[in-house]
Design an enzyme around this catalytic site. Structure first.
Site, PDB file in Angstrom:
ATOM      1  N   CYS A  61      -0.336   4.014   2.369  1.00  0.00           N
ATOM      2  CA  CYS A  61      -0.014   3.750   3.772  1.00  0.00           C
ATOM      3  C   CYS A  61       1.451   4.028   4.088  1.00  0.00           C
ATOM      4  O   CYS A  61       1.778   4.582   5.141  1.00  0.00           O
ATOM      5  CB  CYS A  61      -0.323   2.297   4.129  1.00  0.00           C
ATOM      6  SG  CYS A  61      -1.967   1.738   3.674  1.00  0.00           S
ATOM      7  N   ASP A  62       2.357   3.636   3.190  1.00  0.00           N
ATOM      8  CA  ASP A  62       3.763   3.530   3.568  1.00  0.00           C
ATOM      9  C   ASP A  62       4.751   4.352   2.756  1.00  0.00           C
ATOM     10  O   ASP A  62       5.928   4.418   3.124  1.00  0.00           O
ATOM     11  CB  ASP A  62       4.193   2.055   3.502  1.00  0.00           C
ATOM     12  CG  ASP A  62       3.404   1.191   4.463  1.00  0.00           C
ATOM     13  OD1 ASP A  62       3.034   1.672   5.551  1.00  0.00           O
ATOM     14  OD2 ASP A  62       3.154   0.014   4.131  1.00  0.00           O
ATOM     15  N   CYS A 108       0.842  -1.206   0.000  1.00  0.00           N
ATOM     16  CA  CYS A 108       0.000   0.000   0.000  1.00  0.00           C
ATOM     17  C   CYS A 108       0.869   1.245   0.000  1.00  0.00           C
ATOM     18  O   CYS A 108       1.479   1.585   1.027  1.00  0.00           O
ATOM     19  CB  CYS A 108      -0.918  -0.013   1.225  1.00  0.00           C
ATOM     20  SG  CYS A 108      -1.864   1.501   1.447  1.00  0.00           S
TER      21      CYS A 108
END
Length: 429
Positions: free
Chosen positions: A260-261, A257
């Site tokens: 997300c990261d 993701c």
């Protein structure tokens, strides 16, 4: 609101938490925070049962940021557990389930007392006209249509509403929005639309048993829900590669993701696995942070659409390795430091040093616990007819979990519409 819950600020933390004779659970919450809203009912319900033995405390994170930072709390909601001033158990954040809270609450008490209190939790039973399993675009659309047809509609999801849309960086092809929209914003708007329509949403729950033929669910090990019709809209998840080092370093250098990261790779070198729309589109987000991106694809070129290809092929941050496949993620300390590749044309094996890896190798249907119940295609997706009926009576499918040629947000919304209208027709609504 439960009387067993106490609201405090940073000034009272030492006295009420660290100095407490009773065990304490602390909820750092924020306003305009969907995960906080999903947690609130669980927190209040457990406070009513365990509140005489355990302190339930809430702290408004937005006005107590210094304390939150000192405690390592970076997001809302976050739950912390204390016994005699010492932090114990897990730090829970995001889509916190009731089961996860209980897993940390009960060790704060003696086994006998924990068992006694658990016996005091009253089991509940509810019924609905339509049960929607999954709160992504397909499930939320189905809920909107069903609720607007005056059908009692309940949506359940193991995570938070929005599905993959909620972690999509930008959506540029949803009708009515000529400018690209943040995925989380569209997910929030869909969720609120379903609520306004009258649907009940139960998020971040544990489905502890499921009987699709009887259309009965047990939630959080305690609540039973029965429905006249079910719409399965559980979507799909990233497919793993199944190579050495992948599972061991998931979340520690291996990610699926970008939203997300990607922010953790400022100025670093990132490897991206894949060449389709997801891989290339997410790479563009990663490029806002990373200094260099090596994109590895097993084919001789990219499969993404021409617009996306043009953006990465002309970006100096990108390099491309075609006709290679990853065979192992090699660690460097506690994270990933190297990707070992096989040359599919029989050449010399290759090694790429990096600071992190993002895997975009396609998707798989989310059918955990339901696989054997349905007729599925050769890829594991649910077979359904033109009205979204599956092989199980009164059970419908919608969205990316369904066997179909194209999986887009617009096709998921269309599936949800059709499924809900077909259900409404069967119920005479």
């Amino acid at each position: 609101m439960s009387e067993a819950i106490q609201y405090i600020d940073a000034a009272a933390f030492k006295r009420e938490v660290l100095g407490s004779e009773r065990p304490v659970v602390v909820d750092f919450y924020s306003t305009e925070c969907p995960p906080c809203e999903a947690l609130a009912a669980k927190f209040e319900g457990l406070a009513a049962v365990y509140g005489h033995d355990i302190k339930f405390i809430k702290i408004f994170r937005q006005e107590n940021r210094e304390l939150a930072s000192e405690l390592g709390v970076a997001s809302s909601p976050t739950l912390l557990f204390y016994r005699k001033g010492d932090r114990v158990g897990e730090q829970l954040s995001g889509a916190v389930t009731r089961g996860a809270i209980l897993r940390n609450l009960e060790p704060l008490l003696s086994k006998e007392r924990a068992l006694e209190l658990r016996r005091g939790i009253k089991a509940t039973h509810s019924e609905a006209d339509v049960l929607v399993i999954g709160a992504g675009p397909a499930g939320l659309t189905a809920a909107i249509y069903a609720a607007q047809a005056k059908l009692k509609t309940v949506v359940v999801d193991r995570a938070l509403a929005g599905g993959n849309l909620a972690i999509t960086h930008r959506v540029s092809n949803f009708p009515g929005f000529p400018e690209p929209q943040p995925g989380h914003l569209l997910a929030h708007m869909m969720t609120e639309h379903a609520r306004v329509a009258g649907a009940e949403l139960r998020q971040a729950i544990d489905i502890t048993s499921l009987d699709l033929r009887a259309r009965r669910l047990e939630l959080d090990g305690n609540d039973t829900l029965e429905a006249k019709h079910v719409i399965v809209a559980t979507g799909s998840s990233p497919r793993t590669l199944g190579i050495k080092g992948e599972l061991e370093y998931k979340g520690k250098g291996v990610s699926y993701c970008a939203t997300c990261d990607a922010k953790y790779y400022e100025g670093k070198h990132v490897v991206v696995i894949g060449g389709g729309n997801s891989a290339v589109g997410e790479s563009l987000l990663i490029a806002k942070f990373a200094a260099k991106i090596t994109l590895i694809n097993q084919l001789a070129g990219l499969q993404a659409n021409q617009e996306l290809q043009a953006q990465v092929l002309g970006n100096p941050k990108f390099e491309f390795i075609y006709r290679h496949e990853p065979r192992e993620f090699v660690p460097r300390g506690s994270t990933i430091g190297e990707v070992l590749l096989d040359d599919l044309e029989g050449g010399k094996k290759k090694s790429v040093a990096c600071d992190g890896v993002f895997v975009f190798a396609g998707m798989r249907p989310n059918l955990d616990g339901m696989e054997e119940a349905f007729t599925r295609d050769r890829f594991g997706y649910l077979e359904a007819d033109a009205d979204m009926r599956t092989s199980i009576e009164r059970v419908f499918a919608a969205g990316d979990v369904r066997s179909k040629r194209y999986r887009q947000m617009t096709t998921a919304v269309a599936d949800g519409t059709i499924a809900a209208m077909a259900v409404a027709q069967e119920l005479g609504a």
